[in-house]
Write an enzyme that holds these catalytic residues in place. Structure first.
Site, PDB file in Angstrom:
ATOM      1  CG  ASP A 149      -9.654 -10.542   2.788  1.00 45.98           C
ATOM      2  OD1 ASP A 149      -9.221 -10.393   1.622  1.00 45.98           O
ATOM      3  OD2 ASP A 149      -9.098 -10.063   3.788  1.00 45.98           O
ATOM      4  CG  ASN A 150     -10.876  -8.555  -2.447  1.00 51.27           C
ATOM      5  OD1 ASN A 150      -9.846  -8.635  -1.783  1.00 51.27           O
ATOM      6  ND2 ASN A 150     -11.153  -7.492  -3.202  1.00 51.27           N
ATOM      7  CE  LYS A 193      -1.765  -3.087   3.039  1.00 55.41           C
ATOM      8  NZ  LYS A 193      -1.507  -3.800   4.304  1.00 55.41           N
ATOM      9  CB  SER A 223      -4.669   6.133   7.327  1.00 55.33           C
ATOM     10  OG  SER A 223      -3.322   6.477   7.106  1.00 55.33           O
ATOM     11  CE1 TYR A 260      -5.058   3.767   2.510  1.00 53.43           C
ATOM     12  CE2 TYR A 260      -3.380   5.264   3.373  1.00 53.43           C
ATOM     13  CZ  TYR A 260      -4.270   4.215   3.554  1.00 53.43           C
ATOM     14  OH  TYR A 260      -4.363   3.624   4.792  1.00 53.43           O
ATOM     15  CE  LYS A 315      -7.940   3.702   4.856  1.00 58.48           C
ATOM     16  NZ  LYS A 315      -8.729   2.525   5.257  1.00 58.48           N
ATOM     17  CG  ASN A 370       3.533  -0.613  -1.756  1.00 56.23           C
ATOM     18  OD1 ASN A 370       4.137  -0.067  -2.658  1.00 56.23           O
ATOM     19  ND2 ASN A 370       2.537  -1.458  -1.967  1.00 56.23           N
ATOM     20  CG  LEU A 416      11.202   0.765   7.047  1.00 59.49           C
ATOM     21  CD1 LEU A 416      12.230   0.960   5.941  1.00 59.49           C
ATOM     22  CD2 LEU A 416      11.355   1.829   8.133  1.00 59.49           C
ATOM     23  NE  ARG A 474       7.412   5.850  -0.337  1.00 58.72           N
ATOM     24  CZ  ARG A 474       7.063   4.916   0.544  1.00 58.72           C
ATOM     25  NH1 ARG A 474       6.812   3.685   0.121  1.00 58.72           N
ATOM     26  NH2 ARG A 474       6.950   5.192   1.818  1.00 58.72           N
ATOM     27  CG  ASP A 483       6.382   9.111   1.302  1.00 59.02           C
ATOM     28  OD1 ASP A 483       5.224   8.701   1.483  1.00 59.02           O
ATOM     29  OD2 ASP A 483       7.346   8.367   1.066  1.00 59.02           O
TER      30      ASP A 483
END
Length: 358
Positions: free
Chosen positions: A31-32, A84, A124, A148, A152, A197, A199, A291, A294
């Site tokens: 992981d970064n 993401k 996703s 995004y 994917k 970002n 909910l 947005r 969406d």
């Protein structure tokens, strides 16, 4: 034999690490920490009572990635690392394309070099774009509506071409929907940087007093109350789906795509009401414009995963809200970083252990 988990300190990654360790697997985490905390991994070790090596490196650094593979006999990779945020991807598309695509290329190249051909990819539901109907099956056409989601979708195609070129690969592509919830212990959960970002962390931060009100993006969708409808799945159920997909990969070569969701859709206001019920807190909100990127309604048909993986989401929306709230109550400011490094696994590696922290 080791399972390498990229992005293992993240929200989904940390819960997946718990499931892997409790199932008896040896893991290494890469992981970064650009949007995660080493403290999450210390708590994974605390929950499971097990230690594991962690590499604080970026997948964009091919040389350091090579050293991780040279340090371990890696059996399979679960690839969760990546940028993401839908909105951010719209405003910074080149950053998303370069980071998400190049990091996956590096990973696949290094796996091939070391003869590692078992791969679970974190995709996703955004790859479906604007579905013509719901529930969504894996046979639906893909057509992501934002950068995004397109990263994917492109990676999925790369993996399909990779398998076509070499059928020795065993690949599971997991299209999961909207994870919420937290580990039942309240020790690990979703801890976004800056303004959330997603909910649920926005709701919990309002409930705990970190934010004044929830921002609802659009109330003019063609849904029951005008707010967007999504398939919310408990992160622990999602993590168990990764375990089942890994087992499928390890059993035989092949490439399969699975939806991981509950098969039920809840609107934004449905989630708000469920959270208010379990928490006893009122969540004030304000409505703003939709947005970019969406869509109105998105929920899964998860029957393929149930049939082929023996997996099914079992936690309901109230349990998701309750576990999210308990995480926030016990960690009002999210993770507190307490980092101790050890060079036991090379110049950029360190061990997580119950007695050491990270």
């Amino acid at each position: 034999m080791t399972i390498l988990v990229t992005g293992g300190a993240g929200y989904i990654g940390s819960h997946t690490c718990v499931e892997l360790l409790q199932a008896g697997y040896d893991i290494a985490v890469l992981d970064n920490f650009s949007n995660s905390s080493p403290e999450a991994l210390r708590r994974v070790s605390e929950i499971t009572g097990k230690e594991f090596p962690v590499y604080a490196i970026d997948l964009l650094n091919l040389d350091e990635l090579d050293r991780v593979f040279s340090n371990h006999t890696i059996q399979a990779v679960i690839h969760l690392a990546g940028l993401k945020a839908v909105g951010e991807s719209v405003s910074s598309p080149m950053h998303y394309y370069y980071s998400n695509m190049t990091s996956t290329f590096h990973l696949c190249e290094t796996m091939s070099k070391y003869g590692v051909h078992r791969f679970v990819f974190s995709s996703s539901a955004t790859v479906y774009g604007l579905p013509e109907s719901v529930p969504i099956t894996e046979k639906f056409p893909v057509g992501a509506t934002n950068p995004y989601g397109r990263t994917k979708q492109m990676i999925e195609q790369v993996l399909q071409d990779l398998y076509a070129s070499n059928p020795a690969w065993g690949i599971s592509i997991l299209r999961y929907f909207n994870p919420i919830g937290a580990h039942k212990s309240g020790r690990i959960g979703e801890d976004p940087s800056g303004i959330p970002n997603n909910l649920m962390p926005f709701i919990t931060q309002v409930a705990i007093g970190r934010r004044d009100q929830l921002t609802v993006y659009g109330n003019d969708y063609p849904t029951s109350d005008g707010t967007g409808v999504r398939d919310y799945i408990h992160v622990a159920d999602l993590a168990q789906g990764h375990l089942r997909a890994l087992e499928k990969c390890l059993s035989a070569p092949g490439l399969d795509i699975y939806n991981l969701g509950t098969g039920k859709g809840y609107s934004v206001l449905d989630v708000v009401r469920a959270f208010e019920k379990v928490s006893g807190r009122t969540i004030p909100y304000t409505v703003v414009d939709r947005r970019p990127g969406d869509i109105a309604t998105c929920y899964a048909d998860p029957s393929k995963a149930q049939h082929e993986l023996g997996w099914k989401a079992v936690r309901d929306i109230e349990e998701m809200c309750e576990d999210s709230w308990q995480w926030q109550l016990r960690n009002p400011e999210g993770y507190k970083e307490m980092v101790t490094t050890s060079q036991a696994n090379g110049p950029r590696g360190f061990l997580v252990a119950p007695s050491l922290g990270v």
